[in-house]
Write a protein that holds these residues in place. Sequence first.
Motif, mmCIF file in Angstrom:
data_model
loop_
_atom_site.group_PDB
_atom_site.id
_atom_site.type_symbol
_atom_site.label_atom_id
_atom_site.label_comp_id
_atom_site.label_asym_id
_atom_site.label_seq_id
_atom_site.Cartn_x
_atom_site.Cartn_y
_atom_site.Cartn_z
ATOM 1 N N GLU A 809 40.489 26.182 2.393
ATOM 2 C CA GLU A 809 40.002 25.235 1.386
ATOM 3 C C GLU A 809 38.538 25.564 1.097
ATOM 4 O OE1 GLU A 809 41.986 21.088 1.942
ATOM 5 O OE2 GLU A 809 41.470 21.826 3.934
ATOM 6 N N SER A 836 42.334 26.510 -3.400
ATOM 7 C CA SER A 836 42.919 26.114 -2.120
ATOM 8 C C SER A 836 44.265 26.785 -1.898
ATOM 9 C CB SER A 836 43.094 24.592 -2.092
ATOM 10 O OG SER A 836 43.839 24.202 -0.966
ATOM 11 N N LEU A 838 46.549 25.419 0.093
ATOM 12 C CA LEU A 838 47.538 24.405 0.463
ATOM 13 C C LEU A 838 48.704 24.314 -0.533
ATOM 14 C CD1 LEU A 838 45.288 23.785 2.471
ATOM 15 C CD2 LEU A 838 45.727 21.353 2.107
ATOM 16 N N GLN A 862 39.710 22.606 10.893
ATOM 17 C CA GLN A 862 40.504 21.742 10.032
ATOM 18 C C GLN A 862 41.195 22.536 8.923
ATOM 19 O OE1 GLN A 862 37.256 19.234 8.535
ATOM 20 N NE2 GLN A 862 37.598 20.073 6.495
ATOM 21 N N ASP A 863 40.636 23.680 8.526
ATOM 22 C CA ASP A 863 41.285 24.495 7.506
ATOM 23 C C ASP A 863 42.663 24.957 7.970
ATOM 24 O OD1 ASP A 863 38.960 24.221 6.046
ATOM 25 O OD2 ASP A 863 38.919 26.324 5.436
ATOM 26 N N ASN A 866 45.052 21.888 8.263
ATOM 27 C CA ASN A 866 45.555 21.388 6.986
ATOM 28 C C ASN A 866 46.584 22.312 6.362
ATOM 29 O OD1 ASN A 866 44.023 19.070 7.110
ATOM 30 N ND2 ASN A 866 42.276 19.963 6.026
ATOM 31 N N ARG A 869 49.749 21.781 8.286
ATOM 32 C CA ARG A 869 50.433 20.565 7.837
ATOM 33 C C ARG A 869 51.211 20.840 6.558
ATOM 34 N NH1 ARG A 869 46.298 17.723 7.090
ATOM 35 N NH2 ARG A 869 46.257 16.596 9.073
#
Length: 918
Positions: A809, A836, A838, A862-863, A866, A869
């Motif tokens: 991100e 991003s 994601l 956290q990248d 995420n 996820r």
Amino acid sequence: MKPVTFAAAGSLALALALSALMPLQAQTAPTAAAVPTLEQIFRAQPYRGADAKDAAFSHSGRYLAYRWNPFGEPGADLWVHDTRTGRTQRVTSPQVMAAFEAPEDLARFDKKLKQRDTEWAERQARELAQQAYLRGDKVDLSQWETAAIETLKKELADRKAKDDAQKAADKAEAEAEKQAMAALAARRAGKPAPAASAASAAAASEKKDDKKDDKEKELWELRDELKKKLAREKLKPTDLYPGVAQFVWAHKADELVFQYRGGLYRWRADDKAPAPLVATQRQLRVVAYAPDDAGIVFMDETRVLRARFNQAGVQILNRELIHPDDEQKKYRIERTVISEDGRWMSLQASAPRLDADGKPVPDAGRKVEIMNYDERWATAKKVDREVSDDKRSIKPLALYIRAVPRAGEAPRKQPAPVFTNAGGDVWFEMSEVAWARDGSHYAFTTWEREKELLRVYIGSTCPRPAGTPAAPQGGAAGLGSGPAACADETAKPELVLERRGDVGHEVVSVVEPRFTPDGKSLVLALDEAGWRQAYAIDVATRALRPLVKGEFEAYEVVGFTADSKAMFVLANAGDTAAMNLFRVDMASGAMQALGAPGEYHRAAAVSEDGRWAAADAGNWAQRPELKLIAVDGKARTATLTDSTDKDWAAVDVLRPERFHYANRHGDRIEGYVFRPAGWKASDKRPAVVYVYGGPLNDRHIVEVDSFQNTAYLFGMYMAARHGYVMLAVDPRGHSNYGRRFSDANWEHPGEPQAEDLEDLVKLLPAQFGVDANRVGLNGWSFGGFQTQYTMYTRPDLFAAGIAGAGPTEWENYNSWYSGRTLGKTERSKPSLRRFSLLPLARGLKKPLLLVHGMQDPNVLFQDTVNVYRALLESGKAPLVELFLDPDGVHGLGGVVKPATWHRKYEAFWLRNLGAAAP
């Protein structure tokens, strides 16, 4: 064809001919039994020591000084090589500097060095034992913990005995004091002194060893204590002998001053030992010798000071900046540069940003929490993070030009600044000020990112009349002779060059203006023709002209000849995987290669007389060392350092071949490949491609002196041990291949690299004997992003992938990088979210291993969380797995060491790509 080597420096034509020699054949592959293990390749103690640093010649050119220590030794001591006699003297060492050290510090250095060596040995033994255990050998994996706990128990017992003895002594002293006070009271009352009570006497003589107050600690308690002990004793950089921090040669004499642990020391040619000059607890730094070499200019955190060798006391040169009309906005000096003749100085200063109420405006960016799971309960630490949509709070900036005061001269009135910038919510950068040798001119550059505006300024001071010496020789004035009456110190500099928009994203940080010795030209790096190269601005006419021509990078200027007719520059002309030192004729641009072709030259230096050069130089066959090069056309070189462990030879079992290919746009893409023993073009072997793909300012992956952990060392291992074809490539996006490459990510990061990888995969079966259905992709950092991007957008191209610490991100990454690499940004919203990964994750079809250090302050953990996820939400759970280092940072380095890290890689590739054909 045998590998081609060059023992002598040659012409530019010879360097250019290297491209015709690729690809080279690899050396004979070892037998399986001779292949080192990962634990041997990634040994706890590195095979490589530190490179020589800060090489610099004396004014006469006779002496070359540098900072370096032999393999295994901590710190970087001062060494001086005599080019006339060929002898090298080690000026400093722990033994020499012991004369100036406190015994306690010496003892700490010695203790911590032993601790470091013990930790290396134990870690290596543990890693070997762990693999032996997995092979089925009988190995006690708890032996190191058991030994550590036994040592700890003895330490705790000794500490308890000491504490108990102290408590008993304190209790006895208290009882004696009590009896003394009772006796005093009785005497005053005319009564006999009371006898000591039996209970008190018994208590005083009680032996703690006769009973145990506490039961012995449980094993789990001891483990907690051991963890605390290891945390307390963890090695810090300041624990080991540091050596010399920096040094400066005199203007004329063969002598220098160096800085060691808060002190300054002087060494003159033929001295057996250095002499102390200044000793403080401050962080001192040598700036320069005085013009007559009779003293030095040095600085602490902000002040620039002047001292004379034969006089006591110091003088502050850059007096505090005073603004009586607005005391709160007083500028603070951040950088001071003094001209070589000692007559002029520049002060770059900043003031705090204040709001309407006069209160400081908070710094730009934010604090991001990183979780630490090392304790019973998780804790958080905060790291700075400035992202592209943060409002900036750049401090107001001012540049002052001052005449350096004479020794003993009364302070003169402070001049007004010659240049200011209001700061605020802008991206503004300013280079360090460069001075002409005679102090007649100064120059600097500025960069405004939002405006895409690069500017170059030249300012003038009062010229010295012809025939006037730079400074009086001898006497107090010899330490600086700024004129009492001179040209206006507030005269504004002139804008001499402006480029808006078309400047090249990677040129800003390497502009670095500098004057030729005669002061007639200002030389700086620009990207006028798609390559970062040296240009000259005529100081008199302001005309701009290129100093080199051709499609190569040549922006690092090393020096000039004394007559200003030639320039020395590092350039990758003829071979983008190497970097040579060239002598360039300033008038014609003709280039002469000085170093050996096929070697990467770094940290180069050239003597003022132009007769000698030095650089850290080497390649895969001969690891880099500091080399002295004679610049006389006779191609004589001497190797001055020895930085590699001799045991490296046993690990160096296979070397790569260089290759290149043309992508769909006709660009030349460089790479190297490890081919295994018995390789044939008709094979259908598994292969792994290593990629990075992002700008690295002055680095890329395919460099002939780079032994990168995964691309090179692990690549060598997988080819030699498992018969894999292991490749590393530099697709568009990298630096040092011109602006077409370094700007490739702008507004579409990852896509140009994915195209180039797609074009590579098409070539693998026919040219590299690879099974197109068994090709893996691997990368770290930007390469971790690139690996994911390619596997999400071209899901059938690679059979599996490993993505390490990839920024998924970009709106959360540091603005200094993303804002000049990916695309335009907006302060009001995270506009980089359009890049991003994601939303793309749903495209994954093949196995993917995500790797990250959970305490990474660079690419936040956290990248990876995420994107993991997003992969789970899109039903990719069977395809994706996580490999985490709970204590690791951006390069891991926590509980996961390189051998462990690459064991995981090995298992992943063998599981998903299979074994090579028998």
